[in-house]
Design an enzyme around this catalytic site. Structure first.
Site, PDB file in Angstrom:
ATOM      1  N   CYS A  55       0.844  -1.208   0.000  1.00 13.63           N
ATOM      2  CA  CYS A  55       0.000   0.000   0.000  1.00 13.63           C
ATOM      3  C   CYS A  55       0.872   1.247   0.000  1.00 13.63           C
ATOM      4  CB  CYS A  55      -0.925  -0.047   1.221  1.00 13.63           C
ATOM      5  SG  CYS A  55      -1.886   1.448   1.464  1.00 13.63           S
ATOM      6  N   CYS A  58      -0.283   4.073   2.276  1.00 20.95           N
ATOM      7  CA  CYS A  58       0.001   3.824   3.692  1.00 20.95           C
ATOM      8  C   CYS A  58       1.483   4.039   4.007  1.00 20.95           C
ATOM      9  CB  CYS A  58      -0.345   2.380   4.076  1.00 20.95           C
ATOM     10  SG  CYS A  58      -1.967   1.851   3.519  1.00 20.95           S
ATOM     11  N   ASP A  59       2.372   3.562   3.134  1.00 26.50           N
ATOM     12  CA  ASP A  59       3.784   3.437   3.515  1.00 26.50           C
ATOM     13  C   ASP A  59       4.747   4.310   2.723  1.00 26.50           C
ATOM     14  OD1 ASP A  59       2.954   1.526   5.318  1.00 26.50           O
ATOM     15  OD2 ASP A  59       3.307  -0.147   3.944  1.00 26.50           O
TER      16      ASP A  59
HETATM   17  P1  FAD Z   1     -10.003  -6.031   7.297  1.00 26.14           P
HETATM   18  O1  FAD Z   1      -9.226  -5.110   8.127  1.00 26.14           O
HETATM   19  O2  FAD Z   1      -9.371  -6.735   6.187  1.00 26.14           O
HETATM   20  O3  FAD Z   1     -10.826  -7.004   8.205  1.00 26.14           O
HETATM   21  C1  FAD Z   1     -11.567  -8.069   7.693  1.00 26.14           C
HETATM   22  C2  FAD Z   1     -12.004  -8.923   8.832  1.00 26.14           C
HETATM   23  O4  FAD Z   1     -12.907  -9.924   8.381  1.00 26.14           O
HETATM   24  C3  FAD Z   1     -10.887  -9.680   9.548  1.00 26.14           C
HETATM   25  O5  FAD Z   1     -11.030  -9.440  10.903  1.00 26.14           O
HETATM   26  C4  FAD Z   1     -11.153 -11.155   9.252  1.00 26.14           C
HETATM   27  O6  FAD Z   1     -10.795 -11.968  10.332  1.00 26.14           O
HETATM   28  C5  FAD Z   1     -12.660 -11.119   9.088  1.00 26.14           C
HETATM   29  N1  FAD Z   1     -13.217 -12.235   8.324  1.00 26.14           N
HETATM   30  C6  FAD Z   1     -13.022 -12.543   7.022  1.00 26.14           C
HETATM   31  N2  FAD Z   1     -13.724 -13.642   6.697  1.00 26.14           N
HETATM   32  C7  FAD Z   1     -14.377 -14.030   7.830  1.00 26.14           C
HETATM   33  C8  FAD Z   1     -15.265 -15.085   8.156  1.00 26.14           C
HETATM   34  N3  FAD Z   1     -15.625 -16.008   7.240  1.00 26.14           N
HETATM   35  N4  FAD Z   1     -15.730 -15.190   9.420  1.00 26.14           N
HETATM   36  C9  FAD Z   1     -15.387 -14.274  10.361  1.00 26.14           C
HETATM   37  N5  FAD Z   1     -14.573 -13.233  10.102  1.00 26.14           N
HETATM   38  C10 FAD Z   1     -14.069 -13.122   8.859  1.00 26.14           C
HETATM   39  N6  FAD Z   1      -4.717   1.622   5.973  1.00 26.14           N
HETATM   40  C11 FAD Z   1      -4.512   2.847   6.492  1.00 26.14           C
HETATM   41  O7  FAD Z   1      -5.434   3.633   6.548  1.00 26.14           O
HETATM   42  N7  FAD Z   1      -3.289   3.195   6.995  1.00 26.14           N
HETATM   43  C12 FAD Z   1      -2.227   2.354   7.004  1.00 26.14           C
HETATM   44  O8  FAD Z   1      -1.109   2.710   7.448  1.00 26.14           O
HETATM   45  C13 FAD Z   1      -2.418   1.042   6.473  1.00 26.14           C
HETATM   46  N8  FAD Z   1      -1.409   0.146   6.471  1.00 26.14           N
HETATM   47  C14 FAD Z   1      -1.642  -1.105   5.982  1.00 26.14           C
HETATM   48  C15 FAD Z   1      -0.607  -2.034   6.028  1.00 26.14           C
HETATM   49  C16 FAD Z   1      -0.811  -3.319   5.554  1.00 26.14           C
HETATM   50  C17 FAD Z   1       0.325  -4.323   5.614  1.00 26.14           C
HETATM   51  C18 FAD Z   1      -2.093  -3.672   5.019  1.00 26.14           C
HETATM   52  C19 FAD Z   1      -2.329  -5.072   4.509  1.00 26.14           C
HETATM   53  C20 FAD Z   1      -3.108  -2.753   4.957  1.00 26.14           C
HETATM   54  C21 FAD Z   1      -2.895  -1.459   5.438  1.00 26.14           C
HETATM   55  N9  FAD Z   1      -3.915  -0.506   5.393  1.00 26.14           N
HETATM   56  C22 FAD Z   1      -3.699   0.734   5.942  1.00 26.14           C
HETATM   57  C23 FAD Z   1      -5.217  -0.806   4.806  1.00 26.14           C
HETATM   58  C24 FAD Z   1      -6.212  -1.165   5.924  1.00 26.14           C
HETATM   59  O9  FAD Z   1      -5.638  -2.141   6.748  1.00 26.14           O
HETATM   60  C25 FAD Z   1      -7.518  -1.679   5.329  1.00 26.14           C
HETATM   61  O10 FAD Z   1      -8.044  -0.722   4.428  1.00 26.14           O
HETATM   62  C26 FAD Z   1      -8.548  -1.939   6.424  1.00 26.14           C
HETATM   63  O11 FAD Z   1      -8.037  -2.823   7.388  1.00 26.14           O
HETATM   64  C27 FAD Z   1      -9.831  -2.515   5.834  1.00 26.14           C
HETATM   65  O12 FAD Z   1     -10.702  -2.749   6.888  1.00 26.14           O
HETATM   66  P2  FAD Z   1     -11.902  -3.792   6.789  1.00 26.14           P
HETATM   67  O13 FAD Z   1     -12.563  -3.743   8.104  1.00 26.14           O
HETATM   68  O14 FAD Z   1     -12.704  -3.554   5.592  1.00 26.14           O
HETATM   69  O15 FAD Z   1     -11.222  -5.204   6.539  1.00 26.14           O
END
Ligand code: FAD
Length: 312
Positions: free
Chosen positions: A137, A140-141
């Protein structure tokens, strides 16, 4: 089958899921939250510094941010379960969500926040050096890579956008692409080609990640046509080869777009099934940030509240 019919079940525990849980808990809807067994807390559990989530002027490490969101949702009565959902039946007025023990939980509304998984190169040291030179990302980084020589892998719009964005910080950006032409739109290609800091290695793939002092130090590239290999010094590697939304569970019930993302009736979070809402990266292939995921989790909670109010 669990006896109780809940108002809300949230599937997922990233910023979208915990925010939906917080809002529905504060609305006294006693949400049941399936956090997932392996990645409870979501994508930010795998990162170090988060410097762009508002409210933390010094930045915060990803797991601390997620622990705080979890505690805040729990404080208002969200019931958090570290388990996976393995099946859903969303079609009726009462929806069922089945956990790994086979218990079916019933609810009037379901909020889907299962996120998306960035694609990896699947090379040795890739996981180990994630956050130590390897990133998925640029938004992000990128800031951490001032005056560095950076490599971006990919040939689509995202790769071009990331490469162009990274020139603000980097000394040089090399785009590595397996084919001889890019998939990105012409406008994005033109912008990247016109940028003096960006160079291209076409018909090339990375075969090895080099490491020094626990950080990325270089890459080995292989020309896929000639088979020749060469080393490229770089201290940053941005992998931009796409994301896979976690929507397998919902196939055949919820409408998905061509790339498998959950379709919602924007600007609302309503899906094609009344009482089922979608938020966060499982819906979003544009912004993919913690704050946008949290924002849409809030919207899904408010949409669910309104839907429930209309039922009574
Ligand atoms: P996620 O955070 O992906 O959460 C999805 C959830 O669904 C997880 O808890 C998983 O366990 C759950 N899940 C999936 N399938 C199932 C199932 N069948 N049953 C139960 N639970 C399930 N964004 C920023 O704003 N700033 C940053 O500095 C940043 N750094 C990042 C660094 C990395 C390495 C990565 C990978 C991403 C980064 N991001 C950053 C992006 C950010 O993490 C995502 O945009 C954000 O986490 C998305 O949130 P979400 O809740 O949609 O999904």
């Amino acid at each position: 089958m669990s006896g109780e019919i809940r108002d809300v079940i949230v599937i997922g525990s990233g910023p979208a899921g915990y925010t939906a849980a917080l809002y529905t808990a504060r609305a006294d809807l006693k949400p049941l939250v399936f956090e997932g067994s392996v990645t409870a807390g979501g994508a930010l559990m795998n990162t170090t510094e988060v410097e762009n989530f508002p409210g933390f002027p010094e930045g915060i490490v990803g797991p601390d941010l997620m622990d705080g969101m979890r505690a805040q949702a729990a404080r208002f009565g969200a019931e958090l379960v570290t388990d996976d959902v393995v099946a859903v039946n969303l079609t009726g007025r009462i929806k069922t969500v089945t956990d790994t023990s086979g218990t079916a939980h019933r609810a009037r509304t379901v909020i889907v926040t299962t996120g998306s998984q960035h694609r990896k190169l699947n090379l040795d040291r890739e996981d180990e050096l994630s956050g130590r030179g390897v990133s998925y990302c640029a938004t992000c980084d990128g800031f951490f890579f001032r005056e560095r020589d950076i490599v971006v892998v990919g040939g689509g719009d995202t790769a071009m956008e990331e490469a162009t964005f990274l020139t603000r910080f980097a000394r040089s950006v090399t785009v590595i692409h397996r084919r001889s032409t890019l998939r990105a739109s012409q406008a994005m290609q033109n912008r990247a080609f016109a940028d003096e800091k960006i160079s291209f290695a076409f018909d090339s793939e990375i075969t090895e990640i080099k490491q020094e002092s626990n950080a990325l130090s270089g890459l080995v590239l292989r020309n896929v046509l000639s088979g020749e290999t060469r080393e490229l010094a770089a201290t940053g590697l941005f992998v931009a080869i796409g994301h896979d939304p976690r929507t397998e569970l919902f196939t055949g019930q919820l409408d998905l777009d061509d790339e498998g993302y959950l379709k919602v009736q924007a600007p609302s979070t309503r899906t094609n099934i009344p009482g089922v809402f979608g938020a966060g990266d499982v819906v979003d292939h544009t912004y993919r940030q913690a704050i946008t995921a949290a924002g849409s989790g809030c919207a899904a909670a408010l949409d669910a509240e309104r839907y429930l109010a209309a039922l009574t």
